[in-house]
Design an enzyme around this catalytic site. Structure first.
Site, mmCIF file in Angstrom:
data_model
loop_
_atom_site.group_PDB
_atom_site.id
_atom_site.type_symbol
_atom_site.label_atom_id
_atom_site.label_comp_id
_atom_site.label_asym_id
_atom_site.label_seq_id
_atom_site.Cartn_x
_atom_site.Cartn_y
_atom_site.Cartn_z
ATOM 1 N N GLN A 1 8.524 57.006 38.357
ATOM 2 C CA GLN A 1 8.550 57.978 37.263
ATOM 3 C C GLN A 1 9.926 58.303 36.679
ATOM 4 O O GLN A 1 10.081 58.369 35.457
ATOM 5 C CB GLN A 1 7.866 59.296 37.709
ATOM 6 C CG GLN A 1 7.803 60.300 36.594
ATOM 7 C CD GLN A 1 7.013 61.578 36.871
ATOM 8 O OE1 GLN A 1 7.093 62.505 36.099
ATOM 9 N NE2 GLN A 1 6.249 61.641 37.934
ATOM 10 N N ALA A 2 10.922 58.512 37.555
ATOM 11 C CA ALA A 2 12.206 59.030 37.050
ATOM 12 C C ALA A 2 12.823 58.091 36.012
ATOM 13 O O ALA A 2 13.198 58.520 34.912
ATOM 14 C CB ALA A 2 13.169 59.241 38.219
ATOM 15 N N ASP B 1 11.117 37.147 38.562
ATOM 16 C CA ASP B 1 11.526 37.352 39.949
ATOM 17 C C ASP B 1 13.044 37.236 40.006
ATOM 18 O O ASP B 1 13.597 36.136 40.019
ATOM 19 C CB ASP B 1 10.864 36.326 40.878
ATOM 20 C CG ASP B 1 11.158 36.640 42.337
ATOM 21 O OD1 ASP B 1 12.206 37.281 42.609
ATOM 22 O OD2 ASP B 1 10.353 36.275 43.200
ATOM 23 N N GLU C 1 9.834 62.655 44.186
ATOM 24 C CA GLU C 1 9.793 63.962 43.526
ATOM 25 C C GLU C 1 9.972 65.170 44.466
ATOM 26 O O GLU C 1 10.910 65.951 44.314
ATOM 27 C CB GLU C 1 8.447 64.080 42.780
ATOM 28 C CG GLU C 1 8.142 65.433 42.197
ATOM 29 C CD GLU C 1 9.064 65.783 41.045
ATOM 30 O OE1 GLU C 1 9.101 65.011 40.079
ATOM 31 O OE2 GLU C 1 9.725 66.829 41.104
ATOM 32 N N ASP D 1 11.637 64.014 39.074
ATOM 33 C CA ASP D 1 11.454 62.718 38.416
ATOM 34 C C ASP D 1 11.778 62.761 36.922
ATOM 35 O O ASP D 1 12.825 62.330 36.478
ATOM 36 C CB ASP D 1 10.007 62.241 38.596
ATOM 37 C CG ASP D 1 9.781 61.669 39.980
ATOM 38 O OD1 ASP D 1 10.756 61.293 40.639
ATOM 39 O OD2 ASP D 1 8.622 61.597 40.406
ATOM 40 N N GLY E 1 14.950 86.303 34.601
ATOM 41 C CA GLY E 1 16.099 86.827 33.880
ATOM 42 C C GLY E 1 16.132 88.339 33.954
ATOM 43 O O GLY E 1 15.787 88.926 34.977
ATOM 44 N N GLY E 2 16.506 88.973 32.860
ATOM 45 C CA GLY E 2 16.602 90.428 32.859
ATOM 46 C C GLY E 2 15.273 91.103 32.572
ATOM 47 O O GLY E 2 15.182 92.333 32.594
HETATM 48 N N1 CAO Z 1 12.088 40.694 41.247
HETATM 49 C C1 CAO Z 1 12.391 40.626 42.546
HETATM 50 N N2 CAO Z 1 12.619 41.702 43.319
HETATM 51 C C2 CAO Z 1 12.507 42.901 42.726
HETATM 52 C C3 CAO Z 1 12.188 43.044 41.364
HETATM 53 C C4 CAO Z 1 11.984 41.856 40.613
HETATM 54 N N3 CAO Z 1 11.677 41.905 39.328
HETATM 55 N N4 CAO Z 1 12.157 44.353 41.075
HETATM 56 C C5 CAO Z 1 12.439 45.000 42.217
HETATM 57 N N5 CAO Z 1 12.650 44.120 43.215
HETATM 58 C C6 CAO Z 1 12.977 44.422 44.591
HETATM 59 C C7 CAO Z 1 14.345 45.053 44.748
HETATM 60 O O1 CAO Z 1 15.346 44.101 44.697
HETATM 61 C C8 CAO Z 1 14.181 45.706 46.088
HETATM 62 O O2 CAO Z 1 14.294 44.730 47.109
HETATM 63 P P1 CAO Z 1 15.170 44.944 48.463
HETATM 64 O O3 CAO Z 1 14.813 46.278 49.010
HETATM 65 O O4 CAO Z 1 14.737 43.794 49.335
HETATM 66 O O5 CAO Z 1 16.603 44.868 48.120
HETATM 67 C C9 CAO Z 1 12.748 46.166 46.026
HETATM 68 O O6 CAO Z 1 12.084 45.372 45.079
HETATM 69 C C10 CAO Z 1 12.601 47.606 45.506
HETATM 70 O O7 CAO Z 1 13.073 48.409 46.450
HETATM 71 P P2 CAO Z 1 13.048 49.988 46.263
HETATM 72 O O8 CAO Z 1 13.825 50.539 47.397
HETATM 73 O O9 CAO Z 1 13.505 50.420 44.939
HETATM 74 O O10 CAO Z 1 11.485 50.310 46.332
HETATM 75 P P3 CAO Z 1 10.666 51.207 47.339
HETATM 76 O O11 CAO Z 1 9.264 51.121 46.875
HETATM 77 O O12 CAO Z 1 10.939 50.869 48.762
HETATM 78 O O13 CAO Z 1 11.228 52.683 47.091
HETATM 79 C C11 CAO Z 1 11.798 54.578 45.736
HETATM 80 C C12 CAO Z 1 10.824 53.414 45.962
HETATM 81 C C13 CAO Z 1 11.392 55.274 44.454
HETATM 82 C C14 CAO Z 1 11.713 55.544 46.924
HETATM 83 C C15 CAO Z 1 13.235 54.023 45.626
HETATM 84 O O14 CAO Z 1 13.253 53.057 44.604
HETATM 85 C C16 CAO Z 1 14.280 55.083 45.300
HETATM 86 O O15 CAO Z 1 14.674 55.876 46.165
HETATM 87 N N6 CAO Z 1 14.765 55.076 44.053
HETATM 88 C C17 CAO Z 1 15.827 55.956 43.625
HETATM 89 C C18 CAO Z 1 15.335 57.360 43.454
HETATM 90 C C19 CAO Z 1 14.189 57.426 42.483
HETATM 91 O O16 CAO Z 1 14.263 57.016 41.353
HETATM 92 N N7 CAO Z 1 13.110 58.026 42.954
HETATM 93 C C20 CAO Z 1 12.094 58.474 41.994
HETATM 94 C C21 CAO Z 1 10.927 57.670 42.012
HETATM 95 S S1 CAO Z 1 9.725 58.503 41.075
HETATM 96 O O17 CAO Z 1 9.030 59.527 42.174
#
Ligand code: CAO
Length: 416
Positions: free
Chosen positions: A17-18, A73, A140, A169, A248-249
């Site tokens: 979402q963010a 990819d 979130e 987000d 607020g106030g």
């Molecule tokens: N091709 C190949 N690999 C891809 C890709 C693509 N097109 N797009 C993403 N990937 C891979 C990334 O390289 C990553 O791989 P590695 O971990 O092996 O390096 C993986 O997919 C994505 O990892 P991630 O950590 O972003 O995903 P997650 O589902 O484990 O975590 C989240 C999700 C949201 C917790 C994490 O992305 C995060 O903390 N983001 C920053 C904070 C944020 O925006 N949070 C808000 C989310 S909305 O509630």
């Protein structure tokens, strides 16, 4: 009509979402937003909380309108090659991967800046760089707890509470959009791109700044007179949860209207704005309160503010929330009905203004979404459907100069 961000090309490496909330906003205003997604699966929200089998979930469609989808990819050499080409041609890259993911993919800030020194690289992370929690993945509600919203939301006798509003987000995405636009204006002056980073903790805290105000007031004087704990309850050394008190106030509270016994949303928010005291008394049929020393000033009212709210509730008992607001608006009293999602979805004013819009979608039929909350005199942002997974892959590859054969090789042979 040309839109202000037309000609700005954005690589949208965001998910959930963010990040998507940020790039969607920029797409509404004319940017060419290309969402890069993993082949086969794409953004996880395409599948989350599905209401129609095999069709993109509303979670995805409502955060990714007006974008293109390119499946790539980016961990494979062929995918990296395409991404590098795209980077050289783009103005902005936005990402909200977990900490270090972009670096692990081989696209550190240094590498991106080398590929395209004019490009703005915008990131959302849970915590800011160098923070002692900067290795954490964040969603979130985690951000709402880390940013001070949860400890100050809810009732004093209950646990810390999460807001339904996406303070962690979408709010962070909006902050990032401001950062990106600022960096684009900066680039016009310097010719250089830069890194823009926003943390979810910081963005939540930014919206909780009045609570940091209260913390300092509490430390100085030992109490907070606008909180329900004043003057009869206890204060500790941290800002307490104040229930539905006005921040607020102006004291305010959520008050019961006709039908509250069966309708959980038969309430209004009523604000006792200081200078509106006289009209409030007139509206309530309590002219004797106008000059009564126990009611005349905000200071005099505060010790028995809940008795006053009780009297207002008695007045509201035979009025629906809409009837009550229709009476109170004539007295210029700041108030509103507590509106449900169903009421908002069907609100004719929100439909007319384009805040609630119905969007046709190839697979879903039409769905409702929230359109641009920002209104312009010279532009009406139009909301178009979110893309199907990989819908624009061929178009984007062709735009990067790949031939039909290259595209065939990339898609079919190497599964990019
Ligand atoms: N091709 C190949 N690999 C891809 C890709 C693509 N097109 N797009 C993403 N990937 C891979 C990334 O390289 C990553 O791989 P590695 O971990 O092996 O390096 C993986 O997919 C994505 O990892 P991630 O950590 O972003 O995903 P997650 O589902 O484990 O975590 C989240 C999700 C949201 C917790 C994490 O992305 C995060 O903390 N983001 C920053 C904070 C944020 O925006 N949070 C808000 C989310 S909305 O509630």
């Amino acid at each position: 009509m040309t839109k202000p961000l037309e000609g700005i090309k954005i690589i949208d490496f965001t998910h959930v979402q963010a990040g998507p909330a940020c790039t969607q906003l920029l797409a509404w205003f004319g940017a060419d937003v290309i969402k890069v997604e993993r082949p086969g699966s794409g953004d996880v929200t395409r599948n989350q909380l599905r209401d129609i089998p095999d069709a993109d979930a509303l979670y995805f469609t409502m955060l990714n309108s007006n974008k293109k989808s390119l499946t790539l990819d980016t961990k494979k050499p062929e995918g990296k090659e395409v991404l590098e080409k795209l980077i050289r041609e783009s103005d902005v890259l936005v990402e909200n991967f977990g900490p270090g993911a972009l670096d692990r993919m081989g696209f550190s800030w240094e590498r991106l800046n080398e590929l395209n020194p004019k490009m703005i690289v915008a990131s959302v992370k849970g915590f800011s760089d160098g923070h002692h929690y900067d290795d954490l993945k964040v969603y979130e509600n985690v951000a709402q707890c880390a940013g001070g919203a949860a400890s100050t939301t809810g009732f004093w006798d209950g646990p810390p509470t999460i807001s339904a509003a996406a303070l962690g987000d979408s709010n962070t995405g909006m902050h990032l959009a401001i950062g990106i636009l600022t960096a684009l204006i900066g680039r016009d002056k310097t010719g250089k791109g830069q890194k823009v980073a926003v943390s979810m903790q910081d963005s939540v805290l930014n919206l909780c700044r009045v609570k940091l105000r209260d913390q300092q007031r509490l430390e100085r004087v030992g109490y907070l007179e606008e909180y329900p704990q004043y003057p009869h309850g206890e204060f500790s050394d941290v800002v307490p949860r104040g229930g539905n008190a006005g921040g607020g106030g102006q004291p305010g509270w959520v008050l019961k209207c006709k039908g509250w016994e069966t309708d959980p949303n038969a309430y209004i928010y009523f604000t006792i704005q200081g200078h509106a005291w006289e009209p409030i008394c007139k509206a309530l049929g309590k002219p004797e309160w106008i000059n009564d020393p126990a009611y005349k000033t905000a200071e005099a009212r505060q010790p028995h503010i809940f008795e006053i709210f009780g009297t207002i509730e008695a007045w509201l008992a035979d009025k629906t929330k809409f009837e009550a607001v229709d009476i109170l608006r004539k007295f210029d009293i700041p108030c509103a009905p507590v509106l449900t999602m169903k009421e908002l979805a069907n609100d004719p004013s929100l439909r007319a203004s384009g805040t609630i819009v119905e969007v046709p979608h190839k697979k879903r039929g039409s769905y409702l979404t929230v359109g641009s909350p920002i209104k312009f005199s010279d532009m009406k942002p139009e909301v178009t459907a979110s893309p199907l997974l990989g819908e624009h892959t061929d178009e984007v590859l062709a735009g990067l100069g790949y031939s039909r054969q290259d595209i065939f090789n990339l898609r079919e042979i190497k599964a990019v």
